[in-house]
Design a protein around this motif. Structure first.
Motif, PDB file in Angstrom:
ATOM      1  N   GLN A  37       0.869  -1.166   0.000  1.00  0.00           N
ATOM      2  CA  GLN A  37       0.000   0.000   0.000  1.00  0.00           C
ATOM      3  C   GLN A  37       0.907   1.217   0.000  1.00  0.00           C
ATOM      4  O   GLN A  37       1.791   1.340   0.850  1.00  0.00           O
ATOM      5  CB  GLN A  37      -0.922   0.003   1.208  1.00  0.00           C
ATOM      6  CG  GLN A  37      -1.926   1.130   1.153  1.00  0.00           C
ATOM      7  CD  GLN A  37      -2.904   1.103   2.306  1.00  0.00           C
ATOM      8  OE1 GLN A  37      -2.828   0.251   3.179  1.00  0.00           O
ATOM      9  NE2 GLN A  37      -3.819   2.047   2.314  1.00  0.00           N
ATOM     10  N   SER A  67     -12.598  -0.087  11.067  1.00  0.00           N
ATOM     11  CA  SER A  67     -11.210  -0.485  10.812  1.00  0.00           C
ATOM     12  C   SER A  67     -11.142  -1.888  10.218  1.00  0.00           C
ATOM     13  O   SER A  67     -10.303  -2.169   9.366  1.00  0.00           O
ATOM     14  CB  SER A  67     -10.362  -0.380  12.074  1.00  0.00           C
ATOM     15  OG  SER A  67     -10.826  -1.265  13.067  1.00  0.00           O
ATOM     16  N   LYS A  68     -12.048  -2.770  10.621  1.00  0.00           N
ATOM     17  CA  LYS A  68     -12.102  -4.126  10.056  1.00  0.00           C
ATOM     18  C   LYS A  68     -12.541  -4.064   8.594  1.00  0.00           C
ATOM     19  O   LYS A  68     -11.977  -4.751   7.736  1.00  0.00           O
ATOM     20  CB  LYS A  68     -13.055  -4.999  10.884  1.00  0.00           C
ATOM     21  CG  LYS A  68     -13.195  -6.402  10.385  1.00  0.00           C
ATOM     22  CD  LYS A  68     -11.913  -7.191  10.530  1.00  0.00           C
ATOM     23  CE  LYS A  68     -12.129  -8.632  10.102  1.00  0.00           C
ATOM     24  NZ  LYS A  68     -10.894  -9.360   9.930  1.00  0.00           N
ATOM     25  N   LYS A  70     -12.172  -1.507   6.563  1.00  0.00           N
ATOM     26  CA  LYS A  70     -11.065  -0.903   5.823  1.00  0.00           C
ATOM     27  C   LYS A  70      -9.962  -1.925   5.558  1.00  0.00           C
ATOM     28  O   LYS A  70      -9.427  -2.008   4.452  1.00  0.00           O
ATOM     29  CB  LYS A  70     -10.513   0.291   6.599  1.00  0.00           C
ATOM     30  CG  LYS A  70      -9.418   1.030   5.888  1.00  0.00           C
ATOM     31  CD  LYS A  70      -8.965   2.242   6.679  1.00  0.00           C
ATOM     32  CE  LYS A  70      -7.866   2.972   5.939  1.00  0.00           C
ATOM     33  NZ  LYS A  70      -7.448   4.181   6.627  1.00  0.00           N
ATOM     34  N   GLU A  71      -9.632  -2.713   6.567  1.00  0.00           N
ATOM     35  CA  GLU A  71      -8.602  -3.752   6.427  1.00  0.00           C
ATOM     36  C   GLU A  71      -8.990  -4.764   5.340  1.00  0.00           C
ATOM     37  O   GLU A  71      -8.163  -5.145   4.514  1.00  0.00           O
ATOM     38  CB  GLU A  71      -8.420  -4.453   7.774  1.00  0.00           C
ATOM     39  CG  GLU A  71      -7.421  -5.584   7.764  1.00  0.00           C
ATOM     40  CD  GLU A  71      -7.374  -6.295   9.110  1.00  0.00           C
ATOM     41  OE1 GLU A  71      -7.257  -7.530   9.108  1.00  0.00           O
ATOM     42  OE2 GLU A  71      -7.458  -5.621  10.156  1.00  0.00           O
ATOM     43  N   GLU A  72     -10.242  -5.193   5.334  1.00  0.00           N
ATOM     44  CA  GLU A  72     -10.702  -6.149   4.333  1.00  0.00           C
ATOM     45  C   GLU A  72     -10.653  -5.562   2.931  1.00  0.00           C
ATOM     46  O   GLU A  72     -10.279  -6.245   1.976  1.00  0.00           O
ATOM     47  CB  GLU A  72     -12.118  -6.625   4.654  1.00  0.00           C
ATOM     48  CG  GLU A  72     -12.180  -7.540   5.850  1.00  0.00           C
ATOM     49  CD  GLU A  72     -13.581  -7.992   6.194  1.00  0.00           C
ATOM     50  OE1 GLU A  72     -14.528  -7.691   5.436  1.00  0.00           O
ATOM     51  OE2 GLU A  72     -13.735  -8.659   7.227  1.00  0.00           O
ATOM     52  N   ILE A  74      -8.592  -3.290   1.817  1.00  0.00           N
ATOM     53  CA  ILE A  74      -7.184  -3.237   1.409  1.00  0.00           C
ATOM     54  C   ILE A  74      -6.702  -4.623   0.989  1.00  0.00           C
ATOM     55  O   ILE A  74      -6.035  -4.774  -0.042  1.00  0.00           O
ATOM     56  CB  ILE A  74      -6.309  -2.647   2.532  1.00  0.00           C
ATOM     57  CG1 ILE A  74      -6.650  -1.163   2.729  1.00  0.00           C
ATOM     58  CG2 ILE A  74      -4.833  -2.830   2.236  1.00  0.00           C
ATOM     59  CD1 ILE A  74      -6.071  -0.552   3.991  1.00  0.00           C
ATOM     60  N   VAL A  75      -7.050  -5.640   1.762  1.00  0.00           N
ATOM     61  CA  VAL A  75      -6.644  -7.013   1.425  1.00  0.00           C
ATOM     62  C   VAL A  75      -7.228  -7.419   0.074  1.00  0.00           C
ATOM     63  O   VAL A  75      -6.521  -7.979  -0.785  1.00  0.00           O
ATOM     64  CB  VAL A  75      -7.069  -8.002   2.537  1.00  0.00           C
ATOM     65  CG1 VAL A  75      -6.928  -9.446   2.076  1.00  0.00           C
ATOM     66  CG2 VAL A  75      -6.251  -7.764   3.793  1.00  0.00           C
TER      67      VAL A  75
END
Length: 108
Positions: A37, A67-68, A70-72, A74-75
């Motif tokens: 990223q 935040s969860k 957002k993390e997903e 990005i993954v």
């Protein structure tokens, strides 16, 4: 048929764990792990490969932890970028309702 208290307890435990997890399981692939990223400045000398739209559930009965989500996102973007031959992603906009766009780049 009589329902026993143990059956109710087990059913509630299963439903609660599914509810709290959001029923989403997004994992980073080996190829996706090679995608970083980056910021717009980091990719100034890179070639734009594509724009990627990531999407995941932002609500499962109630709003999920931002935040969860957002993390997903990005993954998912890193995995998709790897499939396209990119090695860097840059967010184009903030996430909204479980959707976010990223630009995918091939950098030297």
């Amino acid at each position: 048929m009589k329902i026993r208290p143990q059956q109710i307890t087990k059913a509630v435990a299963v439903l609660l764990s599914l509810f709290l997890s959001g029923c989403a399981f997004v994992t980073l692939t080996d190829a996706g792990a090679q995608v970083r990223q980056s910021s717009a400045a980091d990719v100034a000398d890179c070639k734009l490969v594509a724009t990627i739209a990531s999407q995941t559930k932002s609500k499962v009965m109630v709003e999920r932890n931002l935040s969860k989500v957002k993390e997903e996102l990005i993954v998912l973007a890193r995995n998709r970028a790897a499939d396209m031959g990119a090695n860097a992603i840059v967010p184009v906009a903030d996430q909204s309702n479980g959707t976010q766009e990223f630009s995918a780049y091939q950098c030297p």
